[in-house]
Scaffold this active site. Structure first.
Site, PDB file in Angstrom:
ATOM      1  N   HIS A   1       5.992   6.317  -0.248  1.00  0.00           N
ATOM      2  CA  HIS A   1       6.662   5.092  -0.674  1.00  0.00           C
ATOM      3  C   HIS A   1       5.757   3.890  -0.442  1.00  0.00           C
ATOM      4  O   HIS A   1       4.780   3.963   0.308  1.00  0.00           O
ATOM      5  CB  HIS A   1       7.958   4.894   0.104  1.00  0.00           C
TER       6      HIS A   1
ATOM      7  N   HIS B   1       0.861  -1.188   0.000  1.00  0.00           N
ATOM      8  CA  HIS B   1       0.000   0.000   0.000  1.00  0.00           C
ATOM      9  C   HIS B   1       0.895   1.234   0.000  1.00  0.00           C
ATOM     10  O   HIS B   1       2.094   1.150   0.298  1.00  0.00           O
ATOM     11  CB  HIS B   1      -0.901   0.022   1.239  1.00  0.00           C
TER      12      HIS B   1
END
Length: 223
Positions: free
Chosen positions: A130, A46
């Site tokens: 990220h 995710h």
């Protein structure tokens, strides 16, 4: 709306963008060829927006109402490049980064503001968008890691649209962390315009609700 029924009383939360299956499948192709790496499962991938931490059920419900008041436009995200967090000689996290994206940073800022309104402490670390690919053991060979990064430095995936973000809960298990979407929040379609006062009206209504709650003595004094 309040969050789904949950147990125990404390819940570990974060906000994130869920990745399309094709993006996760592409990222899984980079999972291998590196000793000392504990790779994330596909269902764990995710794009984190904001880590919140452990909160009680009352604050969790406040968080849902605050996040639901956010008004922001949909946007595209491109996953590109690989990198690490941690000391150069002892990296801890291997990640896939995100191409510079003002709309993403704008959404993150709105989330920070919404969370601050309900008493969530501010994040002290600088936000670096990220996707965590692996956690690296202390014994991970830095030479091998350098070779891995050089071999895969051309990572650049097709853009994908972000038309909603989610509030996730996190629970530890023997097979690693289990992430569950507790609530989802839609973003407005990119073709329309959005007036800032729409959000202000929703947040004012939220504040009025809590002023009234406090007046009747329902608000916790230590919240």
């Amino acid at each position: 709306p309040p969050m789904q029924e949950r147990s125990p009383a404390m819940i570990r939360l974060f906000t994130a963008i869920a990745l399309p299956d094709r993006v996760k499948q592409n990222l899984m192709l980079y999972s291998g060829g590196l000793g000392g790496a504990r790779w994330q499962r596909e269902d764990q991938l995710h794009l984190t927006l904001r880590f919140i931490g452990e909160v009680d059920e009352r604050l969790a419900d406040d968080i849902v109402y605050a996040l639901a008041a956010i008004r922001s436009l949909a946007f595209d995200v491109t996953i590109a490049e690989l990198g690490t967090f941690g000391e150069k000689k002892r990296p801890r996290i291997l990640w896939a980064g995100v191409r510079s994206n003002p709309s993403l940073m704008h959404l993150r800022a709105k989330i920070d503001t919404a969370l601050a309104r309900v008493g969530v402490p501010p994040e002290t670390r600088k936000y670096h968008p990220h996707v965590t690919l692996a956690k690296l053991d202390r014994g991970a060979a830095t030479k091998q890691l350098g070779e891995y990064l050089a071999r895969n430095n051309t990572l650049s995936l097709m853009p994908f649209e972000v038309d909603r973000f989610h509030l996730f809960s996190s629970q530890l298990s023997q097979s690693g962390a289990i992430y569950r979407i507790e609530e989802s929040f839609d973003l407005a379609g990119g073709s329309g315009t959005l007036e800032d006062d729409e959000e202000d009206d929703d947040l004012a209504e939220f504040d009025d609700f809590h002023d009234e709650e406090a007046w009747y003595g329902y608000a916790s004094a230590d919240r």
